[in-house]
Write a protein that holds these residues in place. Sequence first.
Motif, mmCIF file in Angstrom:
data_model
loop_
_atom_site.group_PDB
_atom_site.id
_atom_site.type_symbol
_atom_site.label_atom_id
_atom_site.label_comp_id
_atom_site.label_asym_id
_atom_site.label_seq_id
_atom_site.Cartn_x
_atom_site.Cartn_y
_atom_site.Cartn_z
ATOM 1 N N GLN A 47 0.828 -1.198 0.000
ATOM 2 C CA GLN A 47 0.000 0.000 0.000
ATOM 3 C C GLN A 47 0.866 1.254 0.000
ATOM 4 N N THR A 48 2.177 1.071 -0.130
ATOM 5 C CA THR A 48 3.101 2.194 -0.112
ATOM 6 C C THR A 48 4.253 1.939 -1.065
ATOM 7 N N ALA A 49 4.759 2.994 -1.656
ATOM 8 C CA ALA A 49 5.924 2.871 -2.531
ATOM 9 C C ALA A 49 7.211 2.956 -1.706
ATOM 10 N N ARG A 87 2.145 1.616 5.567
ATOM 11 C CA ARG A 87 2.707 2.637 6.448
ATOM 12 C C ARG A 87 1.664 2.978 7.512
ATOM 13 N N PRO A 88 1.796 2.460 8.745
ATOM 14 C CA PRO A 88 0.838 2.813 9.789
ATOM 15 C C PRO A 88 0.925 4.296 10.154
ATOM 16 N N ASP A 89 2.116 4.879 9.937
ATOM 17 C CA ASP A 89 2.343 6.307 10.130
ATOM 18 C C ASP A 89 3.594 6.660 9.317
ATOM 19 N N PRO A 90 3.908 7.953 9.168
ATOM 20 C CA PRO A 90 5.038 8.324 8.301
ATOM 21 C C PRO A 90 6.400 7.796 8.755
ATOM 22 N N ASP A 91 6.526 7.447 10.032
ATOM 23 C CA ASP A 91 7.827 7.031 10.566
ATOM 24 C C ASP A 91 8.028 5.524 10.631
ATOM 25 N N HIS A 92 7.042 4.742 10.216
ATOM 26 C CA HIS A 92 7.144 3.290 10.353
ATOM 27 C C HIS A 92 6.666 2.564 9.094
ATOM 28 N N PRO A 159 10.932 0.905 12.182
ATOM 29 C CA PRO A 159 11.117 2.319 11.848
ATOM 30 C C PRO A 159 11.494 2.462 10.369
ATOM 31 N N ALA A 160 10.861 3.418 9.703
ATOM 32 C CA ALA A 160 11.171 3.681 8.295
ATOM 33 C C ALA A 160 12.574 4.279 8.198
#
Length: 172
Positions: A47-49, A87-92, A159-160
């Motif tokens: 669901q994310t690039a 991505r559950p949030d921008p940082d992970h 963590p992303a």
Amino acid sequence: MSEFLILAKPQAVHFRNKNVRDILEDVLSLLSSQANLHGIEFVMSSQTAETDVHCEENQLKQVFINLLKNAMEAMPEGGVIRIDLFRPDPDHLGITITDEGVGIPEHQMEKVGEPFFTNKENGTGLGLMVSQRIVEGHKGSLQIKSAVNKGTQVTLTLPAARPEHGEGPERE
């Protein structure tokens, strides 16, 4: 024995920004012939690039191998194992592995991940414990949900990656 060594022997760990999708594709190609023999199909979606994390690649491969082999062994009749990146949030970055297997009885859920606890005939009870330790070393988390005769869902959150400057820090 190798799982004991991972627990007992401190290792110099070299973290780098790596694409989790690529790591998973390597692991899936490694396990695909075994999956085919047992009528198991892997379906990966994203669901994310942005799927980069700051990690030690070989340790993450070990986690994915452990989790996917558990899922495969829980499906003696075959079926589909879904791997979803999100991505559950921008940082992970989240990775969910869902099987259609036998599931884990509720009374055993609290013991899952304890050393030497296994419900497999030839299991050591170390694979999930080693995986949890690796994930914790990556500042991530591992959650397991299961229902008997419906399957198990393991969600790994890491963590992303942040942009690297040079080689980046090494952690022990």
